[in-house]
Design an enzyme around this catalytic site. Structure first.
Site, PDB file in Angstrom:
ATOM      1  N   GLN A  78      -4.941   2.217   4.266  1.00 35.42           N
ATOM      2  CA  GLN A  78      -4.346   2.829   3.079  1.00 35.42           C
ATOM      3  C   GLN A  78      -2.821   2.808   3.189  1.00 35.42           C
ATOM      4  O   GLN A  78      -2.211   3.787   3.579  1.00 35.42           O
ATOM      5  CB  GLN A  78      -4.857   4.267   2.967  1.00 35.42           C
ATOM      6  CG  GLN A  78      -4.455   4.986   1.714  1.00 35.42           C
ATOM      7  CD  GLN A  78      -5.248   4.532   0.525  1.00 35.42           C
ATOM      8  OE1 GLN A  78      -6.391   4.151   0.618  1.00 35.42           O
ATOM      9  NE2 GLN A  78      -4.622   4.561  -0.626  1.00 35.42           N
ATOM     10  N   PHE A  79      -2.207   1.682   2.829  1.00 34.14           N
ATOM     11  CA  PHE A  79      -0.753   1.575   2.958  1.00 34.14           C
ATOM     12  C   PHE A  79      -0.020   2.547   2.043  1.00 34.14           C
ATOM     13  O   PHE A  79       1.126   2.921   2.311  1.00 34.14           O
ATOM     14  CB  PHE A  79      -0.278   0.139   2.708  1.00 34.14           C
ATOM     15  CG  PHE A  79      -0.139  -0.237   1.264  1.00 34.14           C
ATOM     16  CD1 PHE A  79       1.080  -0.103   0.610  1.00 34.14           C
ATOM     17  CD2 PHE A  79      -1.229  -0.720   0.550  1.00 34.14           C
ATOM     18  CE1 PHE A  79       1.205  -0.451  -0.734  1.00 34.14           C
ATOM     19  CE2 PHE A  79      -1.106  -1.068  -0.783  1.00 34.14           C
ATOM     20  CZ  PHE A  79       0.112  -0.934  -1.425  1.00 34.14           C
ATOM     21  N   THR A  80      -0.665   3.019   0.975  1.00 31.34           N
ATOM     22  CA  THR A  80       0.013   3.927   0.047  1.00 31.34           C
ATOM     23  C   THR A  80       0.292   5.299   0.668  1.00 31.34           C
ATOM     24  O   THR A  80       1.056   6.081   0.101  1.00 31.34           O
ATOM     25  CB  THR A  80      -0.769   4.091  -1.271  1.00 31.34           C
ATOM     26  OG1 THR A  80      -2.059   4.634  -0.988  1.00 31.34           O
ATOM     27  CG2 THR A  80      -0.898   2.760  -2.000  1.00 31.34           C
TER      28      THR A  80
END
Length: 149
Positions: A78-80
């Site tokens: 989950q890069f966000t």
């Protein structure tokens, strides 16, 4: 490294309408690798997450870990979680680690959960467009940041 841990009664991840990971009772973990993170950051999370006592015991007290209840884990990249919303209304994701840094740490984290004794560890696909569904049990949601541990 940041992790959002949700206690679930079931969770799954689909890619292109195909289920690629699915668990029953356990944790659904959104894992964000931040630029500059190292194995030491992953180790901090690994020393905490499998042992978090957020399942009820016979007295309805959160006193049991995922290991105690033979729980399963679903880990989603989950890069966000690296979002910087301090300026304007459009988040900046420049703090997210590049895939060349993030993928090895993501895989290291997954292997660490298995080595800690989690019998079933499922994943999504790094960088894919995923649809995650879950039944949050409680609801119980815990946010961990390796920089704060």
């Amino acid at each position: 490294m940041k992790a959002v841990i949700q206690r679930v009664s079931k969770s799954k991840v689909d890619i292109d309408s195909k289920t690629v990971g699915e668990i029953e009772k356990g944790f659904m973990i959104l894992l964000g690798v931040i630029e500059g993170d190292t194995k030491a950051d992953a180790d901090k999370l690994l020393k905490k997450i499998p042992y978090l006592r957020i399942f009820e015991d016979e007295n309805d007290k959160m006193n049991l870990s995922c290991l105690d209840v033979d729980g399963e884990m679903l880990v989603i990249s989950q890069f966000t979680l690296a979002a910087d919303c301090s300026h304007g209304r459009r988040p900046s994701f420049i703090g997210a680690a590049a895939p060349s840094e993030a993928i090895p740490l993501y895989e290291y984290f997954i292997q660490g959960l298995k080595e800690a004794g989690i019998k079933k560890v499922e994943t999504g696909e790094f960088g894919a467009d995923m649809q995650v569904s879950l039944i949050n049990d409680g609801p119980v949601t815990i946010i961990l940041d390796s920089q704060e541990l």
